[in-house]
Design a protein around this motif. Structure first.
Motif, mmCIF file in Angstrom:
data_model
loop_
_atom_site.group_PDB
_atom_site.id
_atom_site.type_symbol
_atom_site.label_atom_id
_atom_site.label_comp_id
_atom_site.label_asym_id
_atom_site.label_seq_id
_atom_site.Cartn_x
_atom_site.Cartn_y
_atom_site.Cartn_z
ATOM 1 N N ARG A 122 0.820 -1.202 0.000
ATOM 2 C CA ARG A 122 0.000 0.000 0.000
ATOM 3 C C ARG A 122 0.861 1.262 0.000
ATOM 4 O O ARG A 122 0.523 2.260 -0.614
ATOM 5 N N MET A 123 1.983 1.229 0.707
ATOM 6 C CA MET A 123 2.819 2.417 0.825
ATOM 7 C C MET A 123 3.772 2.605 -0.349
ATOM 8 O O MET A 123 4.347 3.677 -0.517
ATOM 9 N N ALA A 124 3.951 1.560 -1.146
ATOM 10 C CA ALA A 124 4.987 1.599 -2.170
ATOM 11 C C ALA A 124 4.839 2.802 -3.084
ATOM 12 O O ALA A 124 5.825 3.437 -3.468
ATOM 13 N N GLY A 125 3.609 3.151 -3.425
ATOM 14 C CA GLY A 125 3.423 4.253 -4.355
ATOM 15 C C GLY A 125 3.031 5.549 -3.699
ATOM 16 O O GLY A 125 2.715 6.516 -4.388
ATOM 17 N N SER A 126 3.037 5.624 -2.377
ATOM 18 C CA SER A 126 2.602 6.830 -1.695
ATOM 19 C C SER A 126 3.747 7.825 -1.584
ATOM 20 O O SER A 126 4.932 7.480 -1.712
ATOM 21 N N ALA A 127 3.375 9.090 -1.329
ATOM 22 C CA ALA A 127 4.379 10.147 -1.232
ATOM 23 C C ALA A 127 5.353 9.874 -0.096
ATOM 24 O O ALA A 127 6.537 10.207 -0.185
ATOM 25 N N ASN A 128 4.856 9.287 0.975
ATOM 26 C CA ASN A 128 5.705 9.007 2.129
ATOM 27 C C ASN A 128 6.258 7.596 2.120
ATOM 28 O O ASN A 128 6.850 7.158 3.109
ATOM 29 N N GLY A 129 6.051 6.845 1.020
ATOM 30 C CA GLY A 129 6.445 5.446 1.004
ATOM 31 C C GLY A 129 7.925 5.224 1.256
ATOM 32 O O GLY A 129 8.319 4.411 2.094
ATOM 33 N N TRP A 130 8.767 5.982 0.538
ATOM 34 C CA TRP A 130 10.203 5.765 0.715
ATOM 35 C C TRP A 130 10.648 6.227 2.093
ATOM 36 O O TRP A 130 11.554 5.641 2.699
ATOM 37 N N ARG A 131 10.008 7.291 2.595
ATOM 38 C CA ARG A 131 10.340 7.735 3.947
ATOM 39 C C ARG A 131 9.953 6.679 4.979
ATOM 40 O O ARG A 131 10.662 6.450 5.967
ATOM 41 N N ALA A 132 8.791 6.010 4.757
ATOM 42 C CA ALA A 132 8.344 4.978 5.692
ATOM 43 C C ALA A 132 9.299 3.791 5.704
ATOM 44 O O ALA A 132 9.558 3.188 6.755
ATOM 45 N N THR A 133 9.826 3.449 4.539
ATOM 46 C CA THR A 133 10.799 2.355 4.484
ATOM 47 C C THR A 133 12.079 2.744 5.210
ATOM 48 O O THR A 133 12.649 1.969 5.992
ATOM 49 N N ARG A 134 12.530 3.953 4.970
ATOM 50 C CA ARG A 134 13.746 4.432 5.643
ATOM 51 C C ARG A 134 13.531 4.490 7.152
ATOM 52 O O ARG A 134 14.413 4.103 7.934
ATOM 53 N N ALA A 135 12.331 4.944 7.571
ATOM 54 C CA ALA A 135 12.050 5.036 9.004
ATOM 55 C C ALA A 135 12.018 3.655 9.646
ATOM 56 O O ALA A 135 12.452 3.477 10.789
ATOM 57 N N ALA A 136 11.476 2.668 8.920
ATOM 58 C CA ALA A 136 11.418 1.312 9.480
ATOM 59 C C ALA A 136 12.821 0.755 9.711
ATOM 60 O O ALA A 136 13.112 0.161 10.758
ATOM 61 N N TRP A 137 13.698 0.955 8.719
ATOM 62 C CA TRP A 137 15.082 0.492 8.892
ATOM 63 C C TRP A 137 15.769 1.266 10.016
ATOM 64 O O TRP A 137 16.524 0.701 10.821
ATOM 65 N N ARG A 138 15.515 2.562 10.106
ATOM 66 C CA ARG A 138 16.134 3.379 11.150
ATOM 67 C C ARG A 138 15.683 2.918 12.533
ATOM 68 O O ARG A 138 16.481 2.856 13.477
ATOM 69 N N ARG A 139 14.390 2.611 12.651
ATOM 70 C CA ARG A 139 13.894 2.126 13.946
ATOM 71 C C ARG A 139 14.575 0.821 14.328
ATOM 72 O O ARG A 139 14.978 0.632 15.489
ATOM 73 N N GLN A 140 14.710 -0.094 13.381
ATOM 74 C CA GLN A 140 15.360 -1.367 13.699
ATOM 75 C C GLN A 140 16.818 -1.165 14.116
ATOM 76 O O GLN A 140 17.296 -1.774 15.078
ATOM 77 N N ARG A 141 17.533 -0.291 13.389
ATOM 78 C CA ARG A 141 18.936 -0.060 13.739
ATOM 79 C C ARG A 141 19.065 0.598 15.112
ATOM 80 O O ARG A 141 19.965 0.258 15.894
ATOM 81 N N THR A 142 18.155 1.537 15.395
ATOM 82 C CA THR A 142 18.202 2.225 16.687
ATOM 83 C C THR A 142 17.982 1.248 17.827
ATOM 84 O O THR A 142 18.694 1.267 18.841
ATOM 85 N N ASP A 143 16.995 0.376 17.673
ATOM 86 C CA ASP A 143 16.735 -0.604 18.732
ATOM 87 C C ASP A 143 17.895 -1.584 18.877
ATOM 88 O O ASP A 143 18.258 -1.975 19.996
ATOM 89 N N ALA A 144 18.467 -1.997 17.758
ATOM 90 C CA ALA A 144 19.591 -2.923 17.829
ATOM 91 C C ALA A 144 20.767 -2.302 18.573
ATOM 92 O O ALA A 144 21.509 -2.987 19.291
ATOM 93 N N ARG A 145 20.924 -0.994 18.440
ATOM 94 C CA ARG A 145 22.041 -0.301 19.083
ATOM 95 C C ARG A 145 21.752 0.064 20.536
ATOM 96 O O ARG A 145 22.603 -0.092 21.415
ATOM 97 N N ASP A 146 20.513 0.567 20.814
ATOM 98 C CA ASP A 146 20.241 1.198 22.104
ATOM 99 C C ASP A 146 19.392 0.374 23.063
ATOM 100 O O ASP A 146 19.339 0.699 24.247
ATOM 101 N N LEU A 147 18.702 -0.647 22.556
ATOM 102 C CA LEU A 147 17.823 -1.389 23.455
ATOM 103 C C LEU A 147 18.662 -2.270 24.382
ATOM 104 O O LEU A 147 19.513 -3.032 23.907
ATOM 105 N N PRO A 148 18.438 -2.161 25.675
ATOM 106 C CA PRO A 148 19.226 -3.000 26.598
ATOM 107 C C PRO A 148 19.010 -4.476 26.298
ATOM 108 O O PRO A 148 17.911 -4.927 25.995
ATOM 109 N N ARG A 149 20.088 -5.210 26.381
ATOM 110 C CA ARG A 149 20.039 -6.646 26.127
ATOM 111 C C ARG A 149 19.645 -7.388 27.394
ATOM 112 O O ARG A 149 20.078 -7.053 28.486
#
Length: 783
Positions: free
Chosen positions: A11-38
């Motif tokens: 659904r998001m692939a063709g939306s104006a915010n689609g590429w931003r949403a993909t970038r945000a999803a990857w950013r969220r995963q990287r942030t959690d991998a770095r900062d979330l306590p183990r």
């Protein structure tokens, strides 16, 4: 990637915010991998054997080998249980300080451990950590088995203990609540997640979780009712299991639940009593419901897609042209300048104050949407103000957490910080200056668009949590609650003479203090119509009485019959609002043909006639916590058939509404509670308990009035009249009328009336004597 993630990505692939949403999803995963306590190694733990006990006011503390339990009965009958030193406070749910202990209740030895005997409940604590709650007559309400923890043994800063607690309930028990659930209102067996979630598109009864999740179970059984609330804001789940009577060898298999939390204190409240007492005690603990202004009980029209203020005028004029009462128009995100909150598009909405004044002269208020996300745009006053004050959520390295919402790259205020709430509340001045009379909070789960994974902030995002510090795992579920508090408190400061009107898509236990809610993006389908009623009933049993659905469904264009049946249901619910997505078609009644228009007009006229009764119910909810919309078992929880009935409801004590929820139906089988009931269309008297088959032509739904009821209604000239449904011969009836200040803080005026037979006529009397003071109209016949 699960099926929902895949659908969202497509659904998001063709939306104006689609590429931003993909970038945000990857950013969220990287942030959690770095900062979330183990989590380090974890050690399972149970309480162990009891070592002794210390009596205290209201109960006491039982010490076990590996934990300790505090039991305290509060004044009013609520029972608090806290393990491992957990106290009632601090708590986002409680409206203020925890209630005082009931000094008459004392922890004392019992044959198998200890007991606390109070006026409304007996609490038994076994030597191995099981806790039972029984009625004064000894009937079991609930048995909590010894809990289990998984303590983290990793480095400092690692997550705290996860825990699980299992409970047993009587075999006949049925569970309601858990916030806003599309299944129900009686919740079937299964697992329900405790994580406020935008389902991404419209939802149907099988979708879970939704926008408002609460660890609040309202349990109904032959032995009695009780509410249990596990006061942890962390992610978790509740698994429900129905009991079975006479299972196996002839013994009952108890029902039960299992609550699993990823962290937070193991503490809970149990509130026993009849339904009215339970909700009264619960809302005394967590806050009485906000009282909406009178105009908010009328009909609201909304649509995502008002292009210009000229179109708003045209819609308002069409309502007048078609003789359709209208109280409120809502403006969605399209009236903002580039979707930036606290702005207005200067070309399409150049004069909102003028539009507001014009509509107000016609008796119509304007309500504005407010989202939490602030566009991260250098030079934007709102962003620069928040950044200078450190108002936004940050990551573990102290940088602003970025997400993607309607305006694009966005940041998020930290509503768990008192300073942020104060700053945010002051921003509503801009809205008030533009003429808005009320507000609806959206996207506040909170949502950050993501093409995969959870559409919210990183779990490692840092929050103030009232100065304690913590991360999004603990703050997520109360984010919207903090936003509602910020808006409510700000409006109280900015416009102290008027009661705020505010409702929120997301929230948590105690959200009723600041207003109500609505269904969110319910699917345009008959199953969406059925889910709408389930949501309102379930939320009411969690203490949130003011709610309603998007009439007609959020997405798609409803067929005329579905639209009309939804409109008829909405006309009897507290929040009566039509609404739709930008591509979901229009929701004005005249769009569905002359037949639907005529029947919709009748529904609106009925709504306007019932406004004095709805205002009375609003005051009752404010004073007692009793919802406007109540399940049929409200006054007869021991009636097992009523517990399973989710297709009808009580509107206050006086009316029973049986909406049509199936296509093509022109009649409906209605289950009646005990008592005598008048069909308000024919005046015919029916006696419960039992079932009746009532006509349900396209133009109306079955509505019955309880014999002996006295309802305040609006007469032809708008003045309040008393509509009386006669009691049975030899019986009496009653009703109350609340009135007073329609928008401000003036003390309400309550009048009570009784009705009886005298010399073959129905007589209405004011309690305490004096003139009745209202025109009286007697309906129906007791013959």
């Amino acid at each position: 990637m699960d099926a929902r993630d895949l659908l969202r990505s497509v659904r998001m692939a063709g939306s104006a915010n689609g590429w931003r949403a993909t970038r945000a999803a990857w950013r969220r995963q990287r942030t959690d991998a770095r900062d979330l306590p183990r989590r380090g190694p974890e050690r399972a733990r149970v309480p162990g054997t009891a070592l002794g006990a210390e009596p205290m006011p209201g109960g006491g503390v039982v010490r076990f080998a590996r934990s300790r339990l505090q039991v305290r009965v509060a004044v009013g009958g609520a029972v608090f249980c806290g393990w491992d030193g957990a106290a009632p406070e601090p708590s986002y749910a409680l409206a203020g300080a925890a209630p005082e202990a009931d000094g008459r209740a004392v922890l004392e030895p019992d044959k198998d451990g200890w007991r606390v005997v109070s006026e409304r409940v007996t609490v038994l604590v076994s030597r191995h950590g099981a806790v039972e709650f029984r009625t004064p007559g000894g009937l079991l309400l609930r048995r909590e088995l010894p809990p289990r923890w998984w303590d983290a043994t990793g480095p400092a800063g690692a997550p705290g203990a996860r825990w699980v607690q299992r409970a047993q309930t009587p075999a006949d028990a049925r569970v309601f609540g858990l916030g806003g659930r599309a299944a129900g209102p009686r919740l079937p067996e299964g697992t329900y997640r405790l994580w406020n979630t935008d389902p991404g598109g419209s939802f149907r009864p099988g979708d879970d979780p939704l926008y408002i999740t609460m660890p609040v179970q309202f349990v109904v059984a032959d032995a009695g009712c009780h509410l249990v609330f596990h006061d942890s804001t962390w992610d978790g789940q509740v698994t429900l299991r129905d009991g079975e009577e006479g299972a196996g060898s002839g013994h009952d298999r108890p029902g039960g639940s299992e609550v699993r939390m990823e962290g937070g204190p193991l503490r809970y409240w149990v509130i026993p009593g009849n339904p009215a007492r339970v909700l009264g005690t619960w809302t005394a603990l967590t806050g009485r419901p906000a009282l909406p202004p009178r105009w908010a009980l009328g009909h609201h029209h909304s649509r995502w897609g008002f292009d210009t203020q000229s179109e708003v005028r045209r819609v308002a004029a069409a309502y007048r042209e078609h003789r359709l009462p209208l109280s409120v128009i809502h403006l969605d995100i399209d009236h903002f300048d580039g979707h930036r909150i606290f702005t207005a598009d200067p070309e399409r909405f150049p004069d909102l104050p003028g539009l507001s004044r014009e509509l107000a002269e016609q008796g119509v208020r304007l309500v504005s949407i407010v989202d939490p996300a602030v566009k991260a745009e250098p030079g934007l006053d709102l962003y620069e103000s928040g950044r200078a004050g450190g108002m936004f959520v940050r990551d573990g390295r102290g940088r602003e957490v970025r997400g993607v919402v309607w305006p694009g790259d966005s940041v998020f205020p930290d509503f768990t910080d008192p300073a942020v709430r104060s700053w945010w509340g002051g921003l509503y001045r801009e809205r008030l200056d533009r003429g808005f009379a009320g507000f609806w909070h959206d996207m506040n789960e909170p949502v950050s668009f993501a093409s995969f994974g959870e559409p919210t902030l990183p779990r490692s995002a840092r929050h103030s949590l009232e100065g304690r510090g913590g991360d999004h795992r603990e703050a997520h579920n109360v984010y919207a609650l903090g936003m509602a508090r910020a808006g409510w408190d700000g409006l109280r400061r900015l416009r102290p003479e008027q009661r705020p009107f505010l409702f929120s898509r997301s929230g948590w236990a105690g959200m009723q203090r600041y207003g109500g809610t609505w269904s969110g993006d319910v699917a345009t389908a008959w199953e969406g119509l059925r889910a709408s009623l389930a949501l309102v009933l379930g939320l009411g049993l969690c203490g949130v009485p003011y709610s309603g659905p998007d009439v007609g469904g959020f997405t798609g264009t409803p067929e005329p019959e579905l639209y009309l049946r939804w409109f008829q249901l909405g006309s009897y619910l507290p929040l009566f609002r039509t609404h739709s997505a930008i591509d979901g078609g229009r929701r004005e009644p005249w769009q569905f043909g002359p037949e639907v228009l005529g029947h919709a007009r009748e529904a609106l006229e009925t709504r306007m006639r019932l406004l004095p009764y709805l205002e009375t119910l609003a005051h009752i909810a404010r004073g007692t916590g009793a919802p406007y919309v109540r399940p049929l078992w409200w006054t007869a929880p021991a009636d097992r058939a009523l517990r399973e009935c989710g297709d009808a409801f009580l509107l206050g004590d006086a009316l029973l509404v049986a909406p049509v929820l199936e296509p093509g139906a022109v009649s409906k089988t209605v289950r009646l509670p005990r008592g005598a009931w008048y069909d308000t269309a024919t005046g015919r008297l029916h006696r419960g308990p039992g079932q009746v088959l009532l006509d349900a032509p396209l133009g109306r739904v079955p509505v019955l009035a309880r014999a002996g009821s006295v309802l305040p209604v609006a007469g032809a000239d708008g003045s309040v009249e008393l509509e009386v449904w006669p009691p049975l011969e030899g019986r009496s009836g009653s009703g109350v009328v609340f009135g007073g200040d329609p928008e401000g803080w003036g003390a309400p005026v309550m009048e009570r009336f009784t009705t009886r037979w005298a010399d073959g006529e129905v007589v209405v009397e004011r309690e305490g004597g004096g003139e009745v003071g209202y025109a009286v109209r007697v309906r129906g016949s007791a013959s």
